[in-house]
Design a protein around this motif. Structure first.
Motif, short mmCIF file in Angstrom:
data_model
loop_
_atom_site.label_atom_id
_atom_site.label_comp_id
_atom_site.label_asym_id
_atom_site.label_seq_id
_atom_site.Cartn_x
_atom_site.Cartn_y
_atom_site.Cartn_z
N SER A 19 0.97 -1.15 0.16
CA SER A 19 0.05 -0.11 -0.06
C SER A 19 0.84 1.62 0.12
O SER A 19 0.63 2.24 -0.92
CB SER A 19 -1.07 -0.09 1.16
N THR A 20 1.78 1.16 0.99
CA THR A 20 2.72 2.50 0.87
C THR A 20 3.57 2.75 -0.21
O THR A 20 3.64 3.79 -1.00
CB THR A 20 3.70 2.24 2.16
N GLY A 21 4.26 1.81 -0.80
CA GLY A 21 5.04 1.80 -1.94
C GLY A 21 4.02 2.32 -3.25
O GLY A 21 4.64 2.54 -4.19
N ALA A 22 2.92 1.91 -3.28
CA ALA A 22 1.96 2.15 -4.55
C ALA A 22 1.73 3.65 -4.30
O ALA A 22 1.06 4.24 -5.32
CB ALA A 22 0.78 1.43 -4.55
N MET A 23 1.70 4.34 -3.30
CA MET A 23 1.34 5.76 -3.01
C MET A 23 2.45 6.55 -3.40
O MET A 23 2.30 7.85 -3.97
CB MET A 23 0.92 6.07 -1.70
N PHE A 24 3.84 6.50 -2.95
CA PHE A 24 4.87 7.53 -3.10
C PHE A 24 5.42 7.27 -4.55
O PHE A 24 6.34 6.53 -4.75
CB PHE A 24 5.95 7.03 -2.11
N LEU A 106 7.84 4.02 -13.54
CA LEU A 106 9.08 3.49 -14.14
C LEU A 106 9.71 4.57 -15.16
O LEU A 106 10.99 4.75 -14.87
CB LEU A 106 8.92 2.18 -14.87
N ILE A 107 9.20 5.11 -15.98
CA ILE A 107 9.40 6.33 -16.77
C ILE A 107 9.97 7.56 -16.23
O ILE A 107 10.89 8.07 -16.38
CB ILE A 107 8.54 6.46 -17.79
N ALA A 288 13.70 4.46 -5.33
CA ALA A 288 12.83 3.49 -4.39
C ALA A 288 11.45 3.65 -4.67
O ALA A 288 10.61 2.78 -4.67
CB ALA A 288 13.30 3.50 -3.06
N ALA A 289 10.96 5.00 -4.71
CA ALA A 289 9.60 5.27 -4.81
C ALA A 289 8.88 4.83 -6.14
O ALA A 289 7.93 4.15 -6.17
CB ALA A 289 9.46 6.77 -4.70
N PHE A 290 9.62 5.32 -7.24
CA PHE A 290 9.18 4.88 -8.59
C PHE A 290 9.05 3.32 -8.68
O PHE A 290 8.11 2.75 -9.41
CB PHE A 290 9.77 5.85 -9.53
#
Length: 701
Positions: A19-24, A106-107, A288-290
């Motif tokens: 959940s957290t990784g999908a937001m930042f 990713l881009i 890390a976020a993207f």
């Protein structure tokens, strides 16, 4: 073909990381500058409002995920509540939307990578897609492990960024900074603030992505809502404080034109770190976020075609589960489509347009909760219930309508185009394969002719897969169950009367009323749940404890002998009949207990063990869960000697463990506090999983 059930490998931290990784990603590293151009310093308030506005969708997704923890999350919820057509729209539309947004993430790494080194963006993005695809194929636990590393790195650096920023602001004087950087607070009025909320709201859209992998979550009743709540708290705090730091540190005009505001702010306030250390940390956090957004996107998106194929809405090959218990084909095709879009389309523009579709799904999730609750399907048994129902859901739908209207005509037209395309696909390719309807046809009696009875059966299977909750007294119920042990019998009605007589001695209800409850039942009250096994269950108004009667018929009760119309089963011969009665005010627990019994008697060896049991105690033990049950024989030659000669009330057992049955010299004794334990006693002990494990460890030492 290999079975299509996915392994449950995700724990609370995994849910939080997904959940957290999908937001930042763009929401923190790209949007703040653009958002400040719309609202000025009030962008801080916009991010706070956005965190509150996502609450209805989050709470609704959490409730649905704990009631129906199945792959494809939102698709499955919409299909079972609003019907397969809406499910197809939600499933295909969200699949494409997640692919677009993950590809954009990713881009988007390119903007931060370019700070230190020029790299070909699309080849890098494609390489990352292939890497994450392989990670997803070899196991969801490995993928979530990588996700955890990325999220821990990201959150740690962002906390450092926020703390450093607040220290800089406080060092300069909060009052002075507020006067120069936050005045006027609303330079573009409330209209600018409202427009900014609509712009940044999509920063929170990834919060509910974990619902698509709910089938793979351990203890979903606890881990999904708690993980999502912790994730939202983390995101909201970092968003608000992080943007506050950016506004407080950077020149207002420069911030409005900055596409890498976090890096610029870090560079301005972390001059004390050598070799551009602050800038390097932010670039690492951005990567890390993207990367975490892209990884979570592939993980979540792949579950949509997998779930839809299980329901015969897509090509059946999507259901193939590989050797690592992951949806291999769905992952590969999802990744392939993502690579195609990266190469062929302007992913950034389409990802922004797809945000409107994601908002539409948020609205549908709120509606789905209303439909499921109002359908009054007893098997709808969420482990977490959204508070303030239905006002929370109504607010969520209104928020969705408002936000979509704020996104402009092009976004609305794009969303409508996706809806129409999904409808065309459904009616021309999938409709002929589907015979079910959603819970919406359970809501109104006038639509009863389209009520889909199979939905209750499916929800009952979900209860069986989820298992019992910690508060369900299953072990206690089995341990105190009465037993009727017969050699041969030919009168089912008389067996019912004997069971009712035993129940009457425990609850304040006459034998006649109980007999009526067990014989004048709705269809399905007597359930042949396995070969030779039947379950007869009922509920009474009384606020009583659940009770059980176990019946064994050694030589079997044959169909030809069942002269009573009170048995509706079709089994040739019955060796086991289980009677259960419980109060009407806890239907969810009643159904979970029934589902657990069905799970226990479903093993191939059950009937053999049942018929071979030597006494009542062994009959009860067969229905107890191994991980919550321990059979112990006291001996003066091992660690159990410390129990010998003690009264039960003086025996210390881990946690809430209980001695429920004592077998002494072939006889069954019901334990009491003053019962003195003797050498050779066989004890049946029940308790929580960790308590039984602790007791076993104690006895090994």
């Amino acid at each position: 073909m290999k079975q299509t059930k996915l392994a449950k490998e995700l724990n609370l931290f995994d849910v939080y990381a997904i959940s957290t990784g999908a937001m930042f990603s763009s929401g923190f590293f790209l949007l703040p500058g653009l958002a400040s151009a719309e609202s000025g310093p009030a962008v801080v308030l916009a991010y706070l409002i956005g965190g509150f506005m996502v609450l209805p969708a989050m709470l609704s997704a959490a409730e649905l995920s704990t009631a129906m923890p199945k792959a494809g999350g939102p698709y499955y919820f919409l299909d079972r509540s609003l019907g397969p057509m809406i499910g197809t729209i939600g499933g295909l539309g969200t699949w494409f939307a997640l692919i677009f947004k993950s590809a954009f993430a990713l881009i988007g790494m390119g903007a931060y990578l370019a700070i230190f080194v020029e790299m070909p963006i699309k080849p890098v993005a494609i390489s990352l897609v292939v890497f994450f695809m392989l990670m997803n194929i070899v196991g969801v636990k490995k993928t979530s492990g990588l996700q955890g590393i990325l999220v821990v790195t990201l959150v740690s650096i962002l906390i450092f960024f926020v703390v450093q920023g607040l220290f800089s602001i406080f060092s300069s004087g909060v009052a002075e900074v507020n006067e120069h950087q936050f005045t006027p607070f609303l330079p573009f009025g409330y209209e600018g603030l409202i427009a900014t909320v609509g712009l940044i709201f999509v920063s929170y859209a990834g919060l509910t992505q974990v619902a698509s992998v709910a089938e793979e979550v351990q203890n979903p009743d606890r881990n999904i809502p708690l993980g999502m709540i912790l994730s939202l708290l983390t995101a909201t705090i970092i968003y608000v404080l992080g943007v506050y730091v950016m506004v407080g540190v950077l020149d207002a005009d420069a911030l409005r034109e900055d596409l890498t505001p976090v890096a610029t702010a870090a560079e301005a306030m972390m001059t004390w770190l050598p070799y551009d250390g602050g800038l390097l940390l932010v670039v690492i956090a951005a990567i890390a976020a993207f990367a975490s957004t892209g990884n979570a996107g592939i993980m979540s998106a792949a579950r949509y075609p997998f779930a839809m194929a299980r329901d015969k809405l897509l090509w059946h090959k999507f259901t193939k589960v590989g050797r690592f218990d992951t949806p291999m084909v769905a992952i590969m095709i999802t990744s392939g489509v993502m690579i195609f879009f990266i190469l062929a389309l302007d992913v950034q523009d389409i990802a922004k347009l797809a945000s409107a579709f994601m908002l539409l799904i948020f609205g549908f999730l709120n509606l789905a909760v209303i439909i499921m609750r109002e359908s009054k399907i007893e098997e709808y048994d969420p482990g977490f219930s959204s508070p303030f129902y239905p006002w929370m859901q109504i607010a969520g739908m209104l928020i969705t309508i408002w936000l979509i209207s704020e996104m402009g005509l092009v976004s609305v037209l794009f969303t409508m185009g996706m809806i129409i395309a999904c409808m065309v696909y459904y009616y021309y390719f999938a409709y002929k394969n589907v015979k079910r309807e959603g819970a919406i046809y359970h809501v109104h009696a006038r639509l009863g002719q389209r009520r889909y009875e199979g939905l209750e059966h499916e929800m009952r299977n979900i209860l069986r897969e989820k298992g019992l909750r910690e508060e369900d007294p299953y072990e206690e119920l089995v341990s105190r169950a009465d037993v009727i042990d017969l050699k041969k019998y030919n009168d089912y009605d008389d067996i019912v009367k004997q069971a009712c007589d035993l129940f009457s001695g425990k609850i304040d209800t006459s034998v006649g009323k109980l007999y009526e409850a067990f014989t004048q039942f709705d269809e399905g009250s007597v359930i042949p749940i396995s070969d030779g096994v039947a379950l007869n269950h009922s509920r009474v108004v009384n606020d009583v404890l659940p009770e059980m009667v176990l019946v064994r018929i050694r030589d079997g009760l044959r169909v030809d002998d069942k002269k009573s119309e009170n048995y509706q089963g079709k089994e040739d011969e019955l060796n086991c009949i289980i009677f259960i009665i419980s109060p009407k005010n806890n239907s969810g627990q009643h159904l979970r207990i029934i589902a657990q019994i069905a799970e226990m008697v479903g093993s191939s060896s059950f009937l053999e063990r049942w018929n071979a049991a030597e006494n009542e105690g062994e009959l009860r033990e067969i229905l107890l869960r191994d991980e919550r049950f321990l059979k112990l024989k006291l001996s003066a030659n091992d660690k159990t000697q410390e129990f010998i000669g003690k009264m039960i009330k003086d025996v210390t057992l881990p946690g809430q463990s209980l001695i429920t049955i004592i077998r002494r010299k072939g006889e069954i004794k019901i334990p009491h506090g003053i019962t003195v334990l003797q050498d050779g006693d066989e004890l049946s002990i029940i308790g929580e999983v960790e308590d039984i494990k602790e007791l076993k460890d104690m006895l090994k030492k």
